[in-house]
Design a protein around this motif. Structure first.
Motif, PDB file in Angstrom:
ATOM      1  N   ASP A 294       0.836  -1.199   0.000  1.00 51.12           N
ATOM      2  CA  ASP A 294       0.000   0.000   0.000  1.00 51.12           C
ATOM      3  C   ASP A 294       0.876   1.255   0.000  1.00 51.12           C
ATOM      4  O   ASP A 294       1.881   1.338   0.706  1.00 51.12           O
ATOM      5  N   VAL A 302      -1.191  -4.902  -1.450  1.00 46.34           N
ATOM      6  CA  VAL A 302      -2.391  -4.511  -2.186  1.00 46.34           C
ATOM      7  C   VAL A 302      -2.984  -5.754  -2.834  1.00 46.34           C
ATOM      8  O   VAL A 302      -2.355  -6.813  -2.918  1.00 46.34           O
ATOM      9  N   GLY A 308       0.615  -0.137  -6.067  1.00 43.49           N
ATOM     10  CA  GLY A 308       1.300   0.124  -4.802  1.00 43.49           C
ATOM     11  C   GLY A 308       2.780   0.312  -5.047  1.00 43.49           C
ATOM     12  O   GLY A 308       3.248   0.350  -6.194  1.00 43.49           O
TER      13      GLY A 308
END
Length: 362
Positions: A294, A302, A308
């Motif tokens: 993330d 993610v 990401g």
């Protein structure tokens, strides 16, 4: 679920089990007082717990926290040499240096092992055994030159190299000396042309920018080139398509790669038009893993297809680097038939940097 999907799930689970076992072996090595690297032995002394007893699987590496970029900038580099390998000759390779003081990584055999594994992915039809190579890429303190040279030797060939200092190109661009940077690029291309004309070369490595510049001067098919592996920050879906359809055609094999001094190199998923020329890479599991986390919480992966930041973990007996945030972002790619573990799609510079990174000839 189809039989094919079931088979892929089984292979993915087997790959994960191998990764967990290799993680335990690497952690046991680097945190053993008899064999470990001084850096990690000092690090363990401050933890208050023994990684050899607490880390049982790859996911447990989160307990060590993120690897810090500045740890590799400056010396002493011998703190990274495992005691169990201190008697062996040691190389030191540097990153490109496009973001300040270069990071350094020690190497003993890793660059050879990585490229021998990569060699297995190259089709002999287009990268003939015994054929000679052109290394049209950076020279100096970089792993890539020696690695490509070893790749050629491993396949029975000889590598011809050029002089290329990417740091000078970056400096010229930062000074606004665009014409000088272009002249330097042409100087590199002229070296490559001279070698192609003077020797029987059938395979080569280069970067996207240099490949395009070289193709403006010569037909690589007429020059005898049968296969190219290519890597660099300018490797986009647009360039991928341009290279296959305009620069090279169907007769020259094009193998995009994603790699750096800290990881080695990730290989491209076998080309399928259904992927719409996306650049899809898979790491050399279990020796290195690439994950997509993330953008605002690096502890979370993610979902597949989501964007990401790229996080790298390197796991070898020579070099242990868990949970390092790269300066790239990408989409998370699910396992595929050839590589039953996570990959990345369309790697590009991380948007979170306040200033753009000057890449020069890459």
């Amino acid at each position: 679920m189809s039989t094919v999907a079931n088979a892929l799930d089984t292979r993915a689970q087997q790959a994960r089990e191998r990764l967990d076992a290799w993680t335990r072996e690497v952690v046991a090595w680097h945190f053993d007082p008899e064999t470990g690297a001084p850096f990690w032995l000092d690090y363990a002394a401050k933890l208050g717990w023994d990684p050899r007893k607490e880390i049982h699987a790859y996911d447990d590496l989160d307990k060590l926290g993120p690897f810090q970029d500045e740890w590799l900038r400056g010396g002493p580099v011998r703190r990274w040499v495992p005691k169990g390998m201190a008697h062996k000759p040691v190389y030191v390779f540097e990153t490109g240096g496009s973001t300040g003081v270069p990071k350094s990584r020690i190497n003993i055999e890793d660059f050879r092992l990585d490229y021998e594994a990569f060699s297995d992915t190259l089709p002999d039809e287009h990268f003939p055994r015994g054929a000679d190579w052109l290394m049209l890429g950076p020279s100096g303190p970089r792993r890539l030159r020696l690695a490509v040279e070893h790749l050629a030797q491993h396949r029975g060939g000889i590598a011809f190299c050029v002089d290329l200092d990417p740091r000078w190109v970056i400096k010229l661009i930062k000074m606004g000396e665009i014409r000088q940077a272009e002249l330097y690029k042409q100087h590199v291309i002229e070296q490559g042309l001279t070698l192609l004309k003077a020797h029987d070369i059938q395979c080569m490595f280069t970067t996207p920018k240099l490949l395009e510049a070289l193709c403006e001067k010569v037909s690589l098919k007429k020059a005898g080139i049968k296969g190219i592996f290519c890597g660099g920050t300018e490797m986009t879906p647009q360039f991928h398509r341009f290279a296959r359809e305009e620069l090279l055609g169907d007769d020259i094999y094009f193998a995009p790669t994603y790699g750096n001094t800290l990881m080695g190199l990730a290989t491209h998923k076998p080309f399928e038009r259904a992927d719409n020329y996306a650049i899809i890479y898979y790491p050399p599991c279990p020796r290195a893993m690439i994950e997509v986390v993330d953008l605002h919480d690096e502890s979370k992966l993610v979902g597949y297809g989501q964007t990401g930041r790229v996080r790298l973990t390197t796991l070898t007996k020579e070099f242990f680097m868990p949970r390092f945030l790269e300066r790239d972002e990408a989409e998370r790619e699910p396992p595929c038939e050839a590589y039953p573990w996570d990959g990345v799609r369309n790697v590009r510079p991380f948007r979170g940097f306040q200033t753009s990174v000057v890449e020069g000839v890459y």
